[in-house]
Design an enzyme around this catalytic site. Structure first.
Site, PDB file in Angstrom:
ATOM      1  N   TYR A 160      11.666  21.512   7.831  1.00  0.00           N
ATOM      2  CA  TYR A 160      12.481  21.522   9.037  1.00  0.00           C
ATOM      3  C   TYR A 160      11.757  22.136  10.220  1.00  0.00           C
ATOM      4  CZ  TYR A 160      13.864  26.224   7.338  1.00  0.00           C
ATOM      5  OH  TYR A 160      13.873  27.507   6.862  1.00  0.00           O
ATOM      6  N   ARG A 195       0.815  -1.217   0.000  1.00  0.00           N
ATOM      7  CA  ARG A 195       0.000   0.000   0.000  1.00  0.00           C
ATOM      8  C   ARG A 195       0.844   1.262   0.000  1.00  0.00           C
ATOM      9  NH1 ARG A 195      -2.800  -0.558   5.421  1.00  0.00           N
ATOM     10  NH2 ARG A 195      -0.708  -1.329   5.853  1.00  0.00           N
ATOM     11  N   LYS A 253      20.517  37.685  -2.228  1.00  0.00           N
ATOM     12  CA  LYS A 253      20.906  37.846  -0.820  1.00  0.00           C
ATOM     13  C   LYS A 253      22.036  36.881  -0.456  1.00  0.00           C
ATOM     14  CE  LYS A 253      18.681  36.668   3.389  1.00  0.00           C
ATOM     15  NZ  LYS A 253      17.428  36.468   4.100  1.00  0.00           N
ATOM     16  N   ASP A 254      21.933  35.626  -0.897  1.00  0.00           N
ATOM     17  CA  ASP A 254      22.957  34.635  -0.565  1.00  0.00           C
ATOM     18  C   ASP A 254      24.252  34.832  -1.353  1.00  0.00           C
ATOM     19  OD1 ASP A 254      21.250  33.526   1.276  1.00  0.00           O
ATOM     20  OD2 ASP A 254      20.888  31.673   0.173  1.00  0.00           O
ATOM     21  N   HIS A 308      23.081  29.675   6.297  1.00  0.00           N
ATOM     22  CA  HIS A 308      22.320  30.564   7.163  1.00  0.00           C
ATOM     23  C   HIS A 308      22.392  30.135   8.623  1.00  0.00           C
ATOM     24  CE1 HIS A 308      19.615  30.921   3.368  1.00  0.00           C
ATOM     25  NE2 HIS A 308      20.613  31.770   3.300  1.00  0.00           N
ATOM     26  N   GLU A 339       6.949   7.411  11.687  1.00  0.00           N
ATOM     27  CA  GLU A 339       6.803   8.519  12.609  1.00  0.00           C
ATOM     28  C   GLU A 339       7.967   9.465  12.343  1.00  0.00           C
ATOM     29  OE1 GLU A 339       5.339   8.100  16.992  1.00  0.00           O
ATOM     30  OE2 GLU A 339       7.520   7.828  16.951  1.00  0.00           O
ATOM     31  N   ARG A 384      20.595  27.039  -1.060  1.00  0.00           N
ATOM     32  CA  ARG A 384      20.128  27.939   0.002  1.00  0.00           C
ATOM     33  C   ARG A 384      21.120  27.849   1.156  1.00  0.00           C
ATOM     34  NH1 ARG A 384      14.577  29.321  -0.873  1.00  0.00           N
ATOM     35  NH2 ARG A 384      13.567  27.947  -2.380  1.00  0.00           N
ATOM     36  N   HIS A 413      23.851  26.489   8.286  1.00  0.00           N
ATOM     37  CA  HIS A 413      23.175  25.414   7.555  1.00  0.00           C
ATOM     38  C   HIS A 413      22.843  25.867   6.140  1.00  0.00           C
ATOM     39  CE1 HIS A 413      19.375  23.308   6.354  1.00  0.00           C
ATOM     40  NE2 HIS A 413      20.209  22.292   6.518  1.00  0.00           N
ATOM     41  N   GLN A 431       8.582  25.913  15.689  1.00  0.00           N
ATOM     42  CA  GLN A 431       8.241  26.416  14.363  1.00  0.00           C
ATOM     43  C   GLN A 431       8.624  25.368  13.323  1.00  0.00           C
ATOM     44  OE1 GLN A 431       9.549  30.472  13.587  1.00  0.00           O
ATOM     45  NE2 GLN A 431      10.003  29.967  11.477  1.00  0.00           N
ATOM     46  N   ASP A 432       7.717  25.113  12.377  1.00  0.00           N
ATOM     47  CA  ASP A 432       8.000  24.235  11.245  1.00  0.00           C
ATOM     48  C   ASP A 432       8.040  25.077   9.974  1.00  0.00           C
ATOM     49  OD1 ASP A 432       7.863  22.107  12.987  1.00  0.00           O
ATOM     50  OD2 ASP A 432       6.303  21.041  11.905  1.00  0.00           O
ATOM     51  N   ASN A 433       9.023  24.798   9.116  1.00  0.00           N
ATOM     52  CA  ASN A 433       9.166  25.513   7.847  1.00  0.00           C
ATOM     53  C   ASN A 433       9.243  24.504   6.712  1.00  0.00           C
ATOM     54  OD1 ASN A 433       9.413  28.065   9.173  1.00  0.00           O
ATOM     55  ND2 ASN A 433      11.540  27.582   9.601  1.00  0.00           N
ATOM     56  N   LYS A 462      17.851  22.799  14.527  1.00  0.00           N
ATOM     57  CA  LYS A 462      16.928  22.384  13.479  1.00  0.00           C
ATOM     58  C   LYS A 462      16.931  20.870  13.330  1.00  0.00           C
ATOM     59  CE  LYS A 462      17.803  26.567  10.801  1.00  0.00           C
ATOM     60  NZ  LYS A 462      18.436  27.115   9.591  1.00  0.00           N
TER      61      LYS A 462
END
Length: 183
Positions: free
Chosen positions: A132, A23, A169-170, A62, A28, A59, A119, A47-49, A72
């Site tokens: 994350y 299936r 920016k990066d 940071h 988890e 990216r 990161h 907080q979840d992003n 994180k």
């Protein structure tokens, strides 16, 4: 879940227990009690992003400083990334060392990155979804970064510069040496 040490102090690779059959699969993705038991860390994620990116998007690198540092727990829901973290904790035995790991929807690995680390990640497939958890809220004034191609860090991103898609920016983040002088 099993927990594996990386080559960086306090940075862990998390292998969830995956149940698969005809299936599909179930696992988890996070359990606070299990995480604490396996790592010895009592983390309160607040907080979840989530981001979606095309192949070649880079990216990072940071981090946040001061009262807004963040730990994180990162993973890929769809696609794959080369995930990179750098230990910026001056009192750490792994100070200025970095660790790379492929995170993908297939391997379902997660990476725990403690506070005091930079990161970043490079997207390896189109339409990759990266997710994350953070143990502290985003705070724009505390946001910092180091340029992805810093010669002192010598990170092998496994792509040619011409293949990378990097935000404006990066592209102008400071070198490690410049960041250290600014502190």
């Amino acid at each position: 879940m099993t927990v594996e040490n990386s080559n960086l102090k306090d940075c862990f690779i998390i292998h969830p227990r995956v149940f698969e059959d005809d299936r599909g699969y179930f696992y988890e993705s996070y359990n606070k009690q299990g995480f604490k038991k396996k790592t010895g860390l009592d983390i309160d994620f607040v907080q979840d992003n989530q981001s979606q990116s095309s192949k070649g998007v880079l990216r990072g690198l940071h981090f946040q400083v001061g009262d807004y540092e963040q730990a994180k727990l990162v993973r890929v829901i769809k696609g794959s990334v080369l995930d990179v973290c750098v230990d910026l904790r001056e009192n750490s035995e792994t100070y200025l060392k970095h660790f790379t790991l492929i995170l993908s929807e297939e391997n379902k690995k997660q990476l725990f990155i403690p506070r005091g680390f930079a990161h970043g990640f490079l997207v390896l497939e189109d339409n990759t979804i990266f997710s994350y958890k953070c143990d502290n809220y985003y705070h724009k004034e505390s946001e910092r970064g180091i340029i992805y191609n810093d010669p002192d860090l010598a990170i092998d991103w496994r792509f040619e510069n011409s293949q990378l898609l990097i935000s404006d920016k990066d592209k102008v983040l400071p070198s490690l040496q410049k960041y250290q002088k600014q502190r």
